[in-house]
Scaffold this motif. Sequence first.
Motif, PDB file in Angstrom:
ATOM      1  N   CYS A  65       0.830  -1.210   0.000  1.00  0.00           N
ATOM      2  CA  CYS A  65       0.000   0.000   0.000  1.00  0.00           C
ATOM      3  C   CYS A  65       0.863   1.259   0.000  1.00  0.00           C
ATOM      4  N   ARG A  66       1.965   1.237   0.722  1.00  0.00           N
ATOM      5  CA  ARG A  66       2.848   2.396   0.738  1.00  0.00           C
ATOM      6  C   ARG A  66       3.627   2.525  -0.573  1.00  0.00           C
ATOM      7  N   ILE A  78      -1.807   2.910  -2.339  1.00  0.00           N
ATOM      8  CA  ILE A  78      -3.161   2.369  -2.258  1.00  0.00           C
ATOM      9  C   ILE A  78      -3.777   2.891  -0.968  1.00  0.00           C
ATOM     10  N   GLY A  79      -4.666   3.860  -1.101  1.00  0.00           N
ATOM     11  CA  GLY A  79      -5.182   4.567   0.060  1.00  0.00           C
ATOM     12  C   GLY A  79      -6.588   4.214   0.463  1.00  0.00           C
ATOM     13  N   ALA A  80      -7.286   3.409  -0.352  1.00  0.00           N
ATOM     14  CA  ALA A  80      -8.625   2.966   0.042  1.00  0.00           C
ATOM     15  C   ALA A  80      -8.502   1.950   1.175  1.00  0.00           C
ATOM     16  N   PRO A 110      -9.677   8.068  -0.520  1.00  0.00           N
ATOM     17  CA  PRO A 110     -11.000   8.644  -0.789  1.00  0.00           C
ATOM     18  C   PRO A 110     -10.962  10.170  -0.799  1.00  0.00           C
ATOM     19  N   GLU A 111     -11.828  10.768  -1.599  1.00  0.00           N
ATOM     20  CA  GLU A 111     -11.841  12.225  -1.738  1.00  0.00           C
ATOM     21  C   GLU A 111     -12.131  12.938  -0.418  1.00  0.00           C
ATOM     22  N   ASN A 112     -12.887  12.292   0.458  1.00  0.00           N
ATOM     23  CA  ASN A 112     -13.233  12.936   1.728  1.00  0.00           C
ATOM     24  C   ASN A 112     -12.141  12.768   2.792  1.00  0.00           C
ATOM     25  N   GLU A 113     -11.035  12.110   2.426  1.00  0.00           N
ATOM     26  CA  GLU A 113      -9.912  11.949   3.345  1.00  0.00           C
ATOM     27  C   GLU A 113      -8.680  12.597   2.736  1.00  0.00           C
ATOM     28  N   ASN A 126       0.230   7.425   6.368  1.00  0.00           N
ATOM     29  CA  ASN A 126      -1.106   7.620   5.801  1.00  0.00           C
ATOM     30  C   ASN A 126      -1.600   6.325   5.147  1.00  0.00           C
ATOM     31  N   TYR A 127      -0.677   5.424   4.844  1.00  0.00           N
ATOM     32  CA  TYR A 127      -1.009   4.163   4.182  1.00  0.00           C
ATOM     33  C   TYR A 127      -0.555   2.998   5.066  1.00  0.00           C
TER      34      TYR A 127
END
Length: 469
Positions: A181-182, A186-188, A283-286, A296-297
Amino acid sequence: MVKRKRIESGAGDDSCAGTKPSIHNFSLEEKCEFREKLITWFRENQRDLPWRKHLSNPDVDQRAYAVWVSEIMLQQTQVATVVEYYKRWMKKWPTLQDLAKASLEEVNEMWAGLGYYSRGRRLLEGAQKVVQEFGGKMPRTAEALLKHLPGVGRYTAGAIASIAYSQATGIVDGNVIRVLCRMRLIGASSTSQAVQNKLWSLANDVVDQDHPGDFNQGMMELGATVCTPKSPSCASCPAQSLCLAKAQVERNKSKNGNKLGIKDSIAIPDIECVVEKCDLCLPENETWDEREGVQNYPRKAGKKAARVERTSVCVVCRRKRDGERQYYLVQRAQKGLLAGLWEFPSLKVEEEEDENSDHSIHKVLQSSCGLRVPAAIQSTHVGSVEHIFSHIHQTYVVQAVEVSEEEVDDSRVHTESCRWVTKEEFSSAAVSTAMKKVFKAYENLGKKKISTMDPGKNQKSITSFFKKK
């Protein structure tokens, strides 16, 4: 002026809104570089763990057995905890054939305190199945392991197949999730189906074809020791040049530096996804939290709150004529939580019941095992003991009672599921960590009462203090 370049990757077979999102894939060059750097790093920096000593065994079934035991023990359990359990297990059952001859009681005793007790039972069932149905030969592929061995999921099957058999198959566990993810931004939520599918696709795509075992162990080792959940050591990461989360950190530093008039000539990649609505991106809201950096990931879904339960527990101590003290244990059902383990007589307090309902010693004993003690005997309140299971916040309300050998009637109790044990036998029995906490609370109460006595005036034994006047 800061030079920027867009990272393009043609690798990967997953799509995102109908288009391959370049930043979430590895290019051919990146895959080659990652494999070389990770394997070299792993061979130079791997921890000295007991299960790795078995990987040089020429017997492929023994290698597979060693990996299997270690991976099952390591599920949701820290390495430091597993090491001693693993050593004791392999000393008692050095081969799969040895384990197949064991009883569930022996396995539970060996597993006591490690938690998630169904894991030990499934290891036993799996060993017995391999001996009985496959002539002692382990299935040779991840697909066959997944199909035939109870308790073996996709990750464990991939770990055994790649490490023991050198099958070029990927694995995805918590450490690998964090690394990938890092590296690929991949942030979802890492638990979403889209992310899970992508992670498995990436793991299978990037695994080294010639040295899959070292590569997969390297991925797990990197996540466990360098790319950690908190305070990761990015400066010592062998793959830092390929990590897009680190690149994003550097990009933000550069951007903030430019605002202050500090010029930078380092080439910073453009790491924006080319897909407008991507199921893998943050996500756009994050928003990206600069204070967190690469942390963050990965993003995780909100953890479901553990349900709260209360259970009345009774510690029954029997004084024999020769002065020996024994404690009464009841075996749990063979299915469900803590299956097959031994515990003190217990009675769950139902949700609709008043928390202060009368759960007398007699009610607990009658409901849990049918043991009878004289009605005139009352219990001593020991206190409350809390224990957290993965999904349950359990509170044990502990009572204790002492009886003489003549005062207790266990003639109507099924002896197969109930027994008297000494303190020493309790210590080695297949009891849960929660029950060990209960027994410790019971002993501590006795010690506390003895310490408050005036030794010059009263020399009563500890036993008398577990009876109410």
